[in-house]
Design an enzyme around this catalytic site. Structure first.
Site, mmCIF file in Angstrom:
data_model
loop_
_atom_site.group_PDB
_atom_site.id
_atom_site.type_symbol
_atom_site.label_atom_id
_atom_site.label_comp_id
_atom_site.label_asym_id
_atom_site.label_seq_id
_atom_site.Cartn_x
_atom_site.Cartn_y
_atom_site.Cartn_z
ATOM 1 N N HIS A 269 0.862 -1.198 0.000
ATOM 2 C CA HIS A 269 0.000 0.000 0.000
ATOM 3 C C HIS A 269 0.891 1.238 0.000
ATOM 4 O O HIS A 269 1.724 1.382 -0.885
ATOM 5 C CB HIS A 269 -0.935 -0.097 1.210
ATOM 6 N N HIS A 308 -2.481 -2.146 -9.703
ATOM 7 C CA HIS A 308 -3.466 -1.509 -8.825
ATOM 8 C C HIS A 308 -4.744 -2.348 -8.828
ATOM 9 O O HIS A 308 -5.111 -2.923 -9.849
ATOM 10 C CB HIS A 308 -3.781 -0.090 -9.325
ATOM 11 N N ASP A 364 2.608 5.482 -6.658
ATOM 12 C CA ASP A 364 3.868 5.359 -5.900
ATOM 13 C C ASP A 364 5.100 5.242 -6.772
ATOM 14 O O ASP A 364 6.222 5.290 -6.261
ATOM 15 C CB ASP A 364 3.776 4.127 -4.988
HETATM 16 C C1 SDX Z 1 -1.486 2.212 -3.358
HETATM 17 O O1 SDX Z 1 -6.202 0.780 -3.280
HETATM 18 C C2 SDX Z 1 -5.725 1.961 -3.469
HETATM 19 O O2 SDX Z 1 -6.412 2.859 -3.966
HETATM 20 C C3 SDX Z 1 -4.281 2.155 -3.055
HETATM 21 C C4 SDX Z 1 -3.638 3.482 -3.449
HETATM 22 C C5 SDX Z 1 -4.266 4.628 -2.698
HETATM 23 O O3 SDX Z 1 -4.181 5.756 -3.183
HETATM 24 O O4 SDX Z 1 -4.742 4.398 -1.556
HETATM 25 O O5 SDX Z 1 -3.781 3.699 -4.839
HETATM 26 C C6 SDX Z 1 -2.148 3.511 -3.095
HETATM 27 O O6 SDX Z 1 -1.400 1.394 -2.481
HETATM 28 C C7 SDX Z 1 -0.972 1.929 -4.743
HETATM 29 C C8 SDX Z 1 -0.410 0.469 -4.903
HETATM 30 C C9 SDX Z 1 1.012 0.478 -4.375
HETATM 31 N N1 SDX Z 1 1.531 -0.894 -4.290
HETATM 32 C C10 SDX Z 1 2.501 -1.334 -5.140
HETATM 33 O O7 SDX Z 1 2.964 -0.665 -6.049
HETATM 34 C C11 SDX Z 1 3.020 -2.725 -4.818
HETATM 35 C C12 SDX Z 1 3.121 -3.531 -6.114
HETATM 36 N N2 SDX Z 1 1.765 -3.741 -6.604
HETATM 37 C C13 SDX Z 1 1.088 -4.919 -6.181
HETATM 38 O O8 SDX Z 1 1.551 -5.657 -5.143
HETATM 39 C C14 SDX Z 1 -0.360 -5.054 -6.611
HETATM 40 O O9 SDX Z 1 -0.458 -4.597 -7.890
HETATM 41 C C15 SDX Z 1 -1.393 -4.363 -5.726
HETATM 42 C C16 SDX Z 1 -1.238 -4.736 -4.290
HETATM 43 C C17 SDX Z 1 -1.290 -2.886 -5.859
HETATM 44 C C18 SDX Z 1 -2.767 -4.828 -6.220
HETATM 45 O O10 SDX Z 1 -2.849 -6.162 -5.952
HETATM 46 P P1 SDX Z 1 -4.141 -7.040 -6.374
HETATM 47 O O11 SDX Z 1 -5.206 -6.178 -6.950
HETATM 48 O O12 SDX Z 1 -4.513 -7.874 -5.220
HETATM 49 O O13 SDX Z 1 -3.588 -7.864 -7.567
HETATM 50 P P2 SDX Z 1 -2.844 -9.243 -7.403
HETATM 51 O O14 SDX Z 1 -1.785 -9.136 -6.339
HETATM 52 O O15 SDX Z 1 -3.873 -10.307 -7.290
HETATM 53 O O16 SDX Z 1 -2.089 -9.347 -8.807
HETATM 54 C C19 SDX Z 1 -2.784 -9.772 -9.965
HETATM 55 C C20 SDX Z 1 -1.680 -10.392 -10.828
HETATM 56 C C21 SDX Z 1 -0.867 -11.455 -10.097
HETATM 57 O O17 SDX Z 1 -0.311 -12.310 -11.103
HETATM 58 P P3 SDX Z 1 -0.904 -13.833 -11.210
HETATM 59 O O18 SDX Z 1 -0.881 -14.395 -9.816
HETATM 60 O O19 SDX Z 1 -2.301 -13.647 -11.754
HETATM 61 O O20 SDX Z 1 0.032 -14.523 -12.171
HETATM 62 O O21 SDX Z 1 -0.720 -9.383 -11.193
HETATM 63 C C22 SDX Z 1 0.545 -9.687 -10.626
HETATM 64 C C23 SDX Z 1 0.295 -10.699 -9.507
HETATM 65 O O22 SDX Z 1 1.441 -11.536 -9.336
HETATM 66 N N3 SDX Z 1 1.060 -8.436 -10.099
HETATM 67 C C24 SDX Z 1 2.325 -8.048 -10.209
HETATM 68 C C25 SDX Z 1 2.354 -6.765 -9.633
HETATM 69 N N4 SDX Z 1 1.131 -6.439 -9.190
HETATM 70 C C26 SDX Z 1 0.325 -7.475 -9.468
HETATM 71 N N5 SDX Z 1 3.423 -8.650 -10.719
HETATM 72 C C27 SDX Z 1 4.566 -7.953 -10.676
HETATM 73 N N6 SDX Z 1 4.673 -6.715 -10.159
HETATM 74 C C28 SDX Z 1 3.601 -6.090 -9.623
HETATM 75 N N7 SDX Z 1 3.712 -4.872 -9.100
#
Ligand code: SDX
Length: 431
Positions: A269, A308, A364
């Site tokens: 997050h 996201h 971010d």
């Molecule tokens: C913020 O919710 C909000 O609005 C948050 C926010 C706010 O203003 O409050 O916008 C702020 O928190 C932004 C997000 C910051 N986090 C990151 O940058 C961390 C990296 N991103 C992820 O961990 C992920 O994308 C999330 C946590 C942001 C979202 O996760 P989800 O929606 O639960 O998606 P998921 O983890 O189920 O991923 C779906 C697929 C998966 O692949 P498969 O298992 O289907 O093969 O996408 C892949 C994940 O492995 N994936 C990534 C990835 N993010 C998702 N793979 C590599 N790098 C990434 N960053």
């Protein structure tokens, strides 16, 4: 609602059919709970880890269209607010639901300016942390401690008392955030300077040394103000959900916001901006980017700052932040890690792994580069996020407190453990 706005559900276990109303693109879980319900049996529940497809509330604060990359605060596009408003005006908009008149804004700004001090015992609390305490841990504790200095804050139904705590929280977050930063540096805490604007005062408490009065660079103060606007709210994100869930027990807003800070601390997050900088520093040069991307595709790590839950297109804030980057770099010089970030973005936007998963830069990805250019260490980045998000958390908390439909948050579960075991006392078990 037209006459066909219903769902017909047939329970094949009994052959019974149910008509479930559809409203605003959703059905009520309580209506689904009637499926299979008998005198002895609970009806169906909805299993939704991470609430990926569950609406927990109705809200009028922030609108996001993840497919179109749209973000609006109280109906105003983020691009217009970032371009033409300021953080305190956006905070007023989020909290009160409409833009302030000049008189309303002047009163709001005055109230916040004159509530930036904290009780001296809070200063002692902050100075009790080790020199290497993470600023987010200090901020979370400092905000939680404020609830003990304002016991009247538990009167959450009293509009005047609520307003006073909202002003205090927005006003004191920069003070606590700056002191968390100064603690790590072993520098004396700087008290608020009421002759400065909200963001200039924050810079003064962070960076003032022996000069009589800190002279903030207006371009940097403006860039930070825009960043606070971009972080001000984001509908039902993890930390807002924490504020609402904790707030649903009718605890005071300091305790609820402290829970939000705790949730924001996580690397998935708000902690992602710190993780992005550490990731870029680890990659170091653009020559190392292809190998890093391969590691991500093998699942060895995540491309922090990408992806996201809602945006399946560019995060509109990421675009606005790259513009703020240019403004800051004009003053500070370009970060050597910028070209690594740009190369990562270029490759990721062309690579099937990221394209197929609709992974785009989020808020971010670039914000950390600005914070680094503004001389913040990575562990301070999420503190900046928290200061910006405070009005959003409070606007959402206010909605929760006044929402007649809201109840204490208490989800169901699907139990997978043992049942009906006979307990054997230790004396027998260990004999
Ligand atoms: C913020 O919710 C909000 O609005 C948050 C926010 C706010 O203003 O409050 O916008 C702020 O928190 C932004 C997000 C910051 N986090 C990151 O940058 C961390 C990296 N991103 C992820 O961990 C992920 O994308 C999330 C946590 C942001 C979202 O996760 P989800 O929606 O639960 O998606 P998921 O983890 O189920 O991923 C779906 C697929 C998966 O692949 P498969 O298992 O289907 O093969 O996408 C892949 C994940 O492995 N994936 C990534 C990835 N993010 C998702 N793979 C590599 N790098 C990434 N960053």
């Amino acid at each position: 609602m037209t006459n066909n706005e219903t769902l017909t559900v047939r329970d094949n276990r009994t052959g019974q059919e149910y008509e479930i109303p559809i409203a605003d693109g959703a059905i009520r879980a309580s209506d689904l709970g009637k499926v299979g319900q008998t005198a002895d049996e609970h009806g169906l529940a909805v299993y939704d880890p991470g609430f990926t497809n569950t609406a927990s509330t109705r809200s009028a604060v922030t609108f996001i269209d993840g497919d179109k990359g749209i973000l609006e605060y109280r109906g105003y596009p983020i691009e217009q607010l970032a371009e033409s408003s300021n953080f305190l005006e956006v905070a007023y908009l989020l909290i009160h639901g409409s833009l302030p008149t000049k008189e309303q804004f002047d009163t709001w700004e005055h109230e916040i300016t004159y509530h930036t001090f904290v009780h001296e015992n809070v200063r002692s609390l902050m100075q009790g942390f080790r020199y290497d305490a993470h600023p987010m841990g200090m901020l979370r504790s400092g905000v939680g401690a404020l609830s003990t200095f304002y016991p009247e804050a538990r009167e959450i139904k009293d509009p005047a008392i609520r307003h006073q705590q909202i002003v205090r929280l927005i006003a004191k977050m920069p003070t606590l955030g700056a002191w968390s930063f100064r603690n790590a540096q072993g520098k004396p805490y700087v008290y608020p300077d009421n002759d400065l604007s909200y963001t200039e005062n924050f810079l003064s408490m962070l960076f003032k040394m022996s000069e009589p009065a800190y002279q903030p660079d207006p371009r940097l103060a403006k860039a930070l103000d825009v960043l606070f606007i971009l972080h001000a709210d984001h509908e039902q994100n993890c930390s807002t959900n924490a504020v609402r869930s904790v707030g649903s027990s009718q605890v005071d807003p300091y305790s609820a916001v402290s829970a939000g800070i705790a949730a924001l601390y996580g690397p998935l997050h708000g902690g992602a901006n710190e993780a992005v900088l550490r990731m870029l520093a680890r990659i170091k040069t653009i020559e190392n980017v292809p190998a890093f991307i391969e590691g991500v595709k093998k699942g060895e790590e995540r491309l922090m700052g990408f992806g996201h839950r809602v945006y399946k297109n560019y995060d509109p804030r990421a675009k606005l932040i790259t513009k703020a980057c240019d403004d800051v770099f004009e003053v500070t010089g370009v970060s050597p890690l910028l070209e690594v970030a740009q190369e990562l973005e270029k490759i990721a936007l062309e690579d099937e792994y990221f394209v197929s998963r609709k992974l785009y830069p989020n808020v971010d990805f670039y914000s950390g580069l600005i914070y680094e250019a503004l001389q913040f260490p990575p562990e301070m980045f999420t503190v900046l996020f928290a200061i910006g998000r405070t009005p959003g958390w409070l606007a959402q908390w206010l909605e929760l407190v006044d929402d007649p439909e809201q109840k204490i948050a208490r989800p169901k579960q699907i139990y997978t453990g043992d049942r009906g075991l006979d307990f054997v006392p230790a004396s027998q078990r260990w004999a």
